[in-house]
Design an enzyme around this catalytic site. Sequence first.
Site, PDB file in Angstrom:
ATOM      1  N   ASP A 272       0.669  -1.205  -0.020  1.00  0.00           N
ATOM      2  CA  ASP A 272      -0.124   0.061   0.089  1.00  0.00           C
ATOM      3  C   ASP A 272       1.078   1.378   0.122  1.00  0.00           C
ATOM      4  O   ASP A 272       0.465   2.193   0.541  1.00  0.00           O
ATOM      5  CB  ASP A 272      -1.135   0.053   1.155  1.00  0.00           C
ATOM      6  CG  ASP A 272      -2.090   1.076   1.197  1.00  0.00           C
ATOM      7  OD1 ASP A 272      -2.300   1.459   0.042  1.00  0.00           O
ATOM      8  OD2 ASP A 272      -2.339   1.475   2.271  1.00  0.00           O
TER       9      ASP A 272
ATOM     10  N   CYS B   9     -26.480  -8.725  -5.774  1.00  0.00           N
ATOM     11  CA  CYS B   9     -26.586  -8.263  -4.785  1.00  0.00           C
ATOM     12  C   CYS B   9     -26.245  -6.346  -4.766  1.00  0.00           C
ATOM     13  O   CYS B   9     -25.317  -6.308  -5.552  1.00  0.00           O
ATOM     14  CB  CYS B   9     -25.558  -8.972  -3.651  1.00  0.00           C
ATOM     15  SG  CYS B   9     -25.082  -7.983  -2.184  1.00  0.00           S
TER      16      CYS B   9
ATOM     17  N   CYS C 205     -24.074  -3.177  -0.542  1.00  0.00           N
ATOM     18  CA  CYS C 205     -22.777  -1.997  -0.024  1.00  0.00           C
ATOM     19  C   CYS C 205     -23.263  -0.958  -0.699  1.00  0.00           C
ATOM     20  O   CYS C 205     -23.167   0.301  -0.168  1.00  0.00           O
ATOM     21  CB  CYS C 205     -21.391  -2.416  -0.597  1.00  0.00           C
ATOM     22  SG  CYS C 205     -21.405  -3.055  -2.510  1.00  0.00           S
TER      23      CYS C 205
ATOM     24  N   CYS D  10     -14.213   3.884   7.446  1.00  0.00           N
ATOM     25  CA  CYS D  10     -15.511   3.473   7.490  1.00  0.00           C
ATOM     26  C   CYS D  10     -15.253   2.032   6.873  1.00  0.00           C
ATOM     27  O   CYS D  10     -14.497   1.664   5.884  1.00  0.00           O
ATOM     28  CB  CYS D  10     -16.198   4.274   6.286  1.00  0.00           C
ATOM     29  SG  CYS D  10     -17.767   3.648   5.907  1.00  0.00           S
TER      30      CYS D  10
ATOM     31  N   CYS E 213     -21.178  -6.634   3.751  1.00  0.00           N
ATOM     32  CA  CYS E 213     -21.157  -7.732   2.549  1.00  0.00           C
ATOM     33  C   CYS E 213     -21.474  -9.147   3.065  1.00  0.00           C
ATOM     34  O   CYS E 213     -21.055  -9.665   3.902  1.00  0.00           O
ATOM     35  CB  CYS E 213     -19.776  -7.404   2.056  1.00  0.00           C
ATOM     36  SG  CYS E 213     -19.318  -8.417   0.697  1.00  0.00           S
TER      37      CYS E 213
HETATM   38  S1  SF4 Z   1     -19.406  -6.252  -2.658  1.00  0.00           S
HETATM   39 FE1  SF4 Z   1     -20.501  -7.652  -1.134  1.00  0.00          FE
HETATM   40  S2  SF4 Z   1     -22.173  -6.098  -0.166  1.00  0.00           S
HETATM   41 FE2  SF4 Z   1     -21.277  -5.403  -2.317  1.00  0.00          FE
HETATM   42  S3  SF4 Z   1     -22.331  -6.359  -4.240  1.00  0.00           S
HETATM   43 FE3  SF4 Z   1     -20.714  -7.586  -3.715  1.00  0.00          FE
HETATM   44  S4  SF4 Z   1     -21.380  -9.041  -2.473  1.00  0.00           S
HETATM   45 FE4  SF4 Z   1     -22.714  -7.568  -2.085  1.00  0.00          FE
HETATM   46  S1  SF4 Z   2     -15.978   2.818   3.018  1.00  0.00           S
HETATM   47 FE1  SF4 Z   2     -17.954   3.976   3.773  1.00  0.00          FE
HETATM   48  S2  SF4 Z   2     -18.041   5.718   2.750  1.00  0.00           S
HETATM   49 FE2  SF4 Z   2     -16.584   4.593   1.641  1.00  0.00          FE
HETATM   50  S3  SF4 Z   2     -17.307   3.576   0.081  1.00  0.00           S
HETATM   51 FE3  SF4 Z   2     -17.543   2.228   1.816  1.00  0.00          FE
HETATM   52  S4  SF4 Z   2     -19.484   2.473   2.844  1.00  0.00           S
HETATM   53 FE4  SF4 Z   2     -19.166   4.070   1.308  1.00  0.00          FE
END
Ligand code: SF4
Ligand code: SF4
Length: 308
Positions: free
Chosen positions: A130, A188, A191, A239, A246
């Site tokens: 990273d 899905c 998220c 966050c 997920c």
């Molecule tokens: S990353 Fe996870 S929460 Fe997002 S669409 Fe894919 S399976 Fe669903």
């Molecule tokens: S870390 Fe939080 S603010 Fe950033 S994309 Fe994911 S849910 Fe959205």
Amino acid sequence: MDKALHTRQIRSFAAQLGFDYCGIAKAVQLQEDARRLELWLNKGFQGSMGYMENYFDLRIDPTRLVPGAKSVITLLLNYFPAETQQPQAPKIAKYAYGEDYHEVIRAKLRTFQQMIRDTIGEVNGRGFVDSAPVLERAWAKKSGLGWIGKNGNLIHPKAGSFFFIATMIVDLDLEYDDPIAKDYCGTCTRCIDACPTQAILPGKVVDGSKCISYFTIELKDLLIPSEVKGDFEGWMFGCDTCQDVCPWNRFSKPTQEKAFAPLPEILNFSTNEWEVLTEDAFRKIFKDSPLKRSKWKGIQRNLNFIKL
Ligand code: SF4
Ligand code: SF4
């Protein structure tokens, strides 16, 4: 014969060092991923993270980083904690509960390289975590360790996404893993629906400049833009919402890495304790923590911002 033996040895070293998964890909140019990155940058999704625009040529071609590069080894290290913060605490992303992963993983990569040299011979290589121009998620995907989810994270089909990704490029021929053929996000949209700032866009694109991690960690301005006031849902540093919701993270298991054990202050500090924390005390408590990236001033700014 040597190739198979060296591959086995390398996988065994990775496991001995505590890495949870190891995948290996041929060191080729990443044209498609580079194009995606270019589009992303052109849209300004990096916000003020100007460093993401640097080293563009190096990102495409591993031989620019290691002359004669033959293989890219990707290593995953689980950071999912055994304990979580008390419910009323200002929220901190789980990757930051323990010691700074950069230091922990860099030390492991140094040992990994030494083990390779001691056993296999004069192998040239460079390890990255990273911090350099490497498209880590693209290499992880190429080496069969998962797929890129709609939230932009690498998702391992048996273990979810709470992993750090490290990469080592070497000038050694190895046996390569096949990428996972399918994307298991399917229909899905959890998220996308849960993201507090609508930062997740169609086409597996995350607008980095709208993400709470960006505002609370990367943005160095004195003030966070007022347009996102009231949107942070208690997140003070980073966050995890798009990972927490997920379904693949139901497979997450607590990390075995002792350095990632949560600091008691992270688990237990209330809003008031964060507010009265002096700069000196902050420096002492969080000297080895990823929170030092925001500095005390940044944490206080974030804390004020999330107060309703
Ligand atoms: S990353 Fe996870 S929460 Fe997002 S669409 Fe894919 S399976 Fe669903
Ligand atoms: S870390 Fe939080 S603010 Fe950033 S994309 Fe994911 S849910 Fe959205």
